[in-house]
Design a protein around this motif. Sequence first.
Motif: not given
Length: 837
Positions: A331-360
């Motif tokens: 698979g893939c990995q993040r290009r840039k590490p997360l900062n957590c809190g307000t310094r992170d953003v949420f990128h919207k995508i559509s047209g996909v089957k949602f990921p595995d929800t066992r850890r949800s």
Amino acid sequence: MVVYLIFVLLSCTIFFFVSCSNAVDSVSANQPIKDGNTIVSYGETYELGFFSPGKSKNRYLGIWYKKISPCTVVWVANRHTPNTDASGVFEVTTDRILLIHSGISIGNRSVIWSSNSTILSVNPVAQLLDTGNLVVWDESSNKENPIWQSFDYPGDTFLPGMKFGKDLITGRERYLTSWKSPDDPSVGEYKLWLDTNGYPQIFVVKGLVRHARLGPWNGVGFRGFALENTNPILYAEFTVNDKEIYYGVKLKSSVILRRVMMNDGNPRQLNWIERTQEWVMYGNIVVDSCSYYGRCGPYGICSIELPPCSCMEGFEPRVSEDWNGGDWSLGCQRRKPLNCGTRDVFHKISGVKFPDTRRSWYNVTMSLGECEMVCRRNCSCTAYANVDIRNGGSGCLLWFDDLMDITEYEDQQELYIRLASSELAGGSSFNKKKEVLTVMLSVSSAALLLSAVAYACRKKMKTPHKKGRGENENEPFVGSRPHTLVKDQSSVQIENLDEVPFLSMYQIVNTDNFKIDNKIGEGGFGPVYKGVLEYGKVIAVKRLSETSQQGLDEFQNEVICIAKLQHRNLVKLLGYCIHGNERILVYEYMENKSLDHFCLQHPDLLSSSYFADEDRGSMLDWPQRFHIIHGIAQGILYLHQDSRLQIIHRNLKAGNILLDSEMNPKISDFGLARKFVGQDDMAKTKKVVGTYGYVSPEYAVHGCFSIKSDVFSFGVIVLEIVSGKKNREFSHEAHSDNLLGHAWRLYKENKSIQLLNASLRNSCVISEVLRSIHIGLLCVQHHAEDRPTMLSVVLMLISEGALPPPKQPAFFTEESHRQVDSVSTLEEYTITLLHAR
């Protein structure tokens, strides 16, 4: 007079035909159906009787479509136990409800299959409904509550009206299993299963390995299953409450359809076309290469275009060389590490089957804005989305792990992925070059470190062990799944090992590396370690030690037994590892350890820092203990009666009852378990294994064991839970009785309540306590035939009726224990002392 006779004759004739028409779809007690006879549902849609599948000559009891040719079977009763000739008989009884037996004469009959219902009936009637459901009613009860029904035990076919999912009260799961072949209806390799861990979703699994997945329910259907969302002939429903989680379909028109778990691993919907007189495939769940689970690895998106895999925005291939070479599994990995809190953003995508929800995590009442706030505040939250697309979307679904098994799919629902703010905001070229250099240095350092670790682990694995216990010491460190064990230089075949995931030694070492700081226990099998898999799953790792009195037989038994046993009160085996001399078992991790840690007083452990000098016996109130008693009883009943393998555990004790985070009991340690056939079968062994204080007298002295041996052990556990004292360690200033003797003494003096642990007085329900003690004494009676079955125990626990008086218990004084100890010194009656694993 002639007119009167004609009237009577006509009335009798009408009554005869009405009676026959009413009885054609049902069978009551004393109305056996022999091979060659059938019953037909009221609308003549389905027929029940004996049949032979394909080219096989074996005889099975099944249900098939009455008016469709060739014969299309939708349910089989005795999948694993066919009759070899046409002497089979199907009948309704009051004890086992439904029964199939063979043999012409009564003396030669042998039971082939029984429904083993846990509810007894006075006047049971089995009826074949026009839905294809075989139900058992009591003539005097409400028909809306059947005693037993075939829809609760589906085979490879799902019919409209069935419930596909899990009963949260009984723990029963309804799922489809493929046939081995068109000629053999026994359980094959594949299973279609509703996974209720996290947000519910449907999997096709091969053993315990995930083969394909339908995305989570979106309010209309399961994402990734276009057939369902646009189906003009049926509508789907999905129910989630505190009693059950299930999926079902209802027809919009009068069509005949079935969904079948095929033996090639592909679930299909088949529709009957009356004009052409044939079954036509209306849809296939596994339709392309992207339908196979996790093809593109974490954070990878699968497409039917070539190449099939690409990384999500903000991610890059984890190992570029493998990715470019066509191996996308890492698979893939993040290009840039997360900062957590307000310094992170949420990128919207559509047209996909949602990921595995066992850890949800999910909440059906929250708005999308509230969902974002919850995810933003938790640094472990990797993505969020709404649950239900109806009425503009509602509910909150959060992911807390790598996003796995994402596929392009025509769906307007939106998924919000957590990214570092700099990922979308961009940055200077200098910063980008600096980040590339940092990544290159990090990757190089990590590669060197991994190489060193791999070398050290390889060297450790090549270190000689005790001779005579291992395989080739030079076998690869990461190899293919082995098929045999070696015992005394001879191969021992393990059957059905594919039902449990094989973990390489590399995965195990990366999990915990057997560090002393991670050691959480030591048992007869060997040390137990706490570990964490790559995707965050906390596990318990049991490693067979060189000095263990157990070995390959117990290891094989544990793997095979637990793989076939699925119940909420049994521990789950997540995988195993065989490498050189190493024998390793991987289980789900139980946060609260074992029952004896929390429920029984240990003078030498009460000062443990883990419990901060607090008496652990006071940490479980009476409602929790009563709940545990119920759970243990349900688990043993499942082993004895309802499981695929009827099992005698042989080593039930407080140390082998594990407790999860909600104090639900889980029976563990199946290394000594044995299969049996028939409710009262008695087996004998020359090597008695178990733990003093829990072993029944007929087993300890004569080596004879049966389901009543487990009942005895359960009775001891019940009395220990009530008193908070261990049977073997119990002492009293007024007598030398053990716990059983003390409980018996108090019962005879009508003072049973005095057995209750002092810490429970403020939380107890006296009637429940007295009933539990009474049932415990019934279970530890000296003679096996006097003890109740676990079905009777469960019924006694949930009812309020009068109980039979118990007889004298076994081993009720220390003197009798010493007599058994002296027996154990004889070679033919060796008792192996086993401790909690």
